[in-house]
Every structure is written in C-alpha cells, then in structure tokens.
Write an enzyme that holds these catalytic residues in place. Structure first.
Site, short mmCIF file in Angstrom:
data_model
loop_
_atom_site.label_atom_id
_atom_site.label_comp_id
_atom_site.label_asym_id
_atom_site.label_seq_id
_atom_site.Cartn_x
_atom_site.Cartn_y
_atom_site.Cartn_z
N TYR A 180 64.54 33.90 47.86
CA TYR A 180 64.42 32.75 46.95
C TYR A 180 65.73 32.55 46.16
CZ TYR A 180 63.12 29.95 42.88
OH TYR A 180 63.10 29.01 41.89
N ARG A 214 71.21 25.72 47.03
CA ARG A 214 70.82 24.45 46.41
C ARG A 214 71.78 24.09 45.27
NH1 ARG A 214 64.81 23.84 43.85
NH2 ARG A 214 65.42 25.84 42.96
N ARG A 230 60.66 20.69 34.79
CA ARG A 230 59.24 21.07 34.78
C ARG A 230 58.35 19.92 35.25
NH1 ARG A 230 59.33 26.35 35.25
NH2 ARG A 230 60.56 27.34 33.59
N GLU A 237 50.17 29.24 41.71
CA GLU A 237 51.05 28.19 41.18
C GLU A 237 50.35 26.85 41.42
OE1 GLU A 237 55.38 28.52 41.67
OE2 GLU A 237 55.32 26.56 42.63
C1 3EB Z 1 58.98 28.94 37.95
O1 3EB Z 1 58.47 28.35 37.00
C2 3EB Z 1 58.14 29.12 39.17
O2 3EB Z 1 62.83 26.64 42.69
O3 3EB Z 1 62.29 24.55 42.98
C3 3EB Z 1 58.43 26.37 40.39
C4 3EB Z 1 58.81 25.08 40.74
C5 3EB Z 1 59.22 27.44 40.75
C6 3EB Z 1 59.99 24.85 41.47
C7 3EB Z 1 62.05 25.69 42.55
C8 3EB Z 1 60.40 27.21 41.47
C9 3EB Z 1 60.78 25.93 41.83
O4 3EB Z 1 60.13 29.41 37.89
C10 3EB Z 1 58.85 28.84 40.42
#
Ligand code: 3EB
Length: 329
Positions: A137, A144, A210, A317
C-alpha cells in the site's frame, strides 16, 4: 445532467451509461465499449454472487480508449477505468504501475478538458504484503504521489475522494470520475487529513480527501472516501470488528456534518440517505458487521464485499455516496 446509481442490468433504464463496476463472481468480463471496472472480490451479502452498479446521464455521451483507459463522457463529466499489470521487469513494479496509471489519467483529463478528479476507486492485489522493503500500500502511495507532483497537482487540500482496497489478485485496477468543475474537498475534524499523515504510516502520505462534493450539471454529489476506525491518525479498536464499525460510523457522521456545513442543495445529507459499500477483511466477520451496522446506518442500503483494508489492523471500511438535485439558479 443527472447521475444515477442503480443496479444492473436495468433494461429500459433512462439515459446513457457513463460507466460502472461489476462486483463479485462475474463469470467473464463482458466486452463493453464503456468503462466497467471489475472488482475481483467476493460479495458477502446474501443472494446473488455478483452485483453491478452503474452511473448514468441524461445527456449524450462519447466514448474512447486511450493508453489503456476506457472512458466515456458527457459534456461535463468523464468516467474511466484502467487496469495495469505490475511489470516484474521494473525495480518497484507496483510503485511504477501506480505512477503510470495516474500519469495516464492526468494526461487524459487534461486532453479532455475535464481536469478535476472527483472520485477514485483503487484496487490492488496483496495490499498489506511487503516487498522491496515496503508494504505494498505504501508503494502505491509513493507512485500515486509522484504522479500528482509531476502533473503539478495539489497533494494536500484539493485532492479527490478515494478508496484503496486489497483484492486477492489481478492487475492494479483504477476507476475514476472527473469533471469540468472543481470539487469541494471535505476533511473530518476527528481525523488528521490523510495527506498530512506522519511518516510512521509510510514515506509518502496518501493523496485523498475524506470526502468531496462535486457538481455535475444540476446536481450535488457527495462522495465519502473509504472511512475506517481511525481517530487522529491512529487505528483504534484493533481486533474488535464491532467496535471498529461503531467508530467508523462516528467518522461518517462527522463527515456528513461537514458536508452539510457547505452543501448547496436544500435537502441535507444524512447517514440514512447515503448508499454505502462496506469492505470486510475477514468474510467470517460479515454477520457481525451486518448486525452491527444495520441500526447504525438507519436503514440505508449497504453492500458488503470482502476486501483487505490498507492497514493490517483495520477490519472494516465504509464508503458512501449520495446525489441531490440542485435548484436551478
Ligand atoms: C485511512 O483512513 C484508511 O489511499 O486512497 C481510505 C480511503 C484509506 C482512501 C487511499 C486509503 C485511501 O487512511 C485508508
């Protein structure tokens, strides 16, 4: 322009397809000339082994294929899907593939005059596996991030809503919605912005907001990013899937409140008015997750899918979306 989020096949449904996703046990990917992402993850909901979700528009559409991206657009919205295998000949195959995918997406958006990336769905194999001295990840985040920088895009603030989920195998798969108008990014006051995560979560912070409000013609769309049991920047309730569900819903409530502070549509957003997709790390937790979320999500529809969350200690999630009409100005 309106976007619909419907089940598929929907014969006789109004409008034109922009794109969609096939989730679960899809026997063979149908050859279509519109962007269809294949989410190679088991559906955990009772009943069908597969599910399709599609976005539609009332407006005329044009399709194209460029550098591996299947895309379709209306005047003001573009959806695309790209799948790229990790080239083992590369030093850092996943990081390189991630960078290349985003470079191609940004080039397409520039060429098409739809520069604003609203929402991205990222799926990659073995997301918590480690290679080249770094969790996969985190390799994805590096690739990215580099593409955002090279395209001279904002890496904090004006970033898309997103999710990044692990699947059992297959290529890096990225679907996206973009438009001619900018998004309004939203952050969660209970959480450190992901693009501001400290280095303990990886050398490059993840480039997502978010949530985001986006404005296809005549509408306001709320895209809530993958949301998990994180407070500040740390995982809370490791090992307790029910408690993680409760914490995640607290985060969703907070994001909905933020959305309503800036939303333009007359009707407020609410948990009950969103449609949700729930990623569950362990299929065996699906029953607990469903029973826990049912009352918390207040009757809103939610689909459960087996998927690996991007931190090994996260068990669940949730991502969400809603579309509201805007009064004509
Ligand atoms: C977090 O809050 C959980 O890497 O695009 C959530 C949404 C999460 C998008 C991303 C990662 C991503 O960190 C992980």
């Amino acid at each position: 322009m309106t976007l619909h989020h419907t089940a598929w096949p929907a014969p006789g449904a109004p409008g034109n397809l922009l794109g969609g996703v096939a989730i679960g046990d899809v026997p063979s990917k149908p050859a279509v000339d519109w962007p269809l992402q294949h989410l190679r993850a088991p559906l955990l909901s009772a009943g069908a082994a597969s599910l399709h979700e599609v976005w539609r528009t009332d407006e005329p559409v044009a399709s194209g294929h460029s550098e591996g991206i299947q895309w379709r657009r209306s005047a003001d919205v573009l959806m695309g899907v790209i799948e790229l295998p990790e080239d083992a000949g590369n030093d850092t195959p996943l990081q390189a593939a991630s960078q290349l995918v985003y470079e191609r997406v940004f080039a397409l958006l520039r060429a098409q005059g739809t520069p604003h990336l609203w929402r991205v769905w990222n799926y990659l194999a073995d997301i918590n596996g480690e290679s080249h001295g770094l969790e996969r990840y985190r390799q994805f985040n590096q690739g990215r991030y580099t593409a955002f920088v090279q395209a001279q895009r904002d890496t904090g603030g004006q970033v898309p809503a997103a999710c990044a989920i692990g699947v059992a195998g297959g290529p890096l798969s990225v679907a996206f919605l973009a438009g001619t108008s900018p998004l309004v990014p939203l952050e969660n006051p209970r959480q450190v912005s992901a693009w501001n995560y400290p280095a303990q979560h990886g050398p490059r912070a993840p480039s997502f907001s978010r949530a985001a409000l986006a404005y296809p013609r005549g509408q306001e769309v709320l895209f809530v990013s993958g949301t998990a049991s994180i407070v500040g920047h740390e995982t809370v309730h490791p090992g307790d899937v029910a408690a993680q569900c409760h914490e995640t819903v607290r985060n969703l409530e907070c994001i909905v409140r933020e959305a309503n502070r800036v939303a333009r549509s007359a009707q407020p957003f609410s948990l009950a008015g969103l449609s949700h997709r729930v990623y569950v790390r362990h299929a065996g937790d699906a029953g607990t997750v469903r029973r826990t979320l049912q009352p918390l999500l207040r009757g809103a529809p939610f689909v459960c899918v087996q998927g690996d969350i991007c931190r090994a200690d996260l068990l669940v999630e949730i991502e969400s979306q809603a579309l509201h009409p805007l009064d004509p100005a």
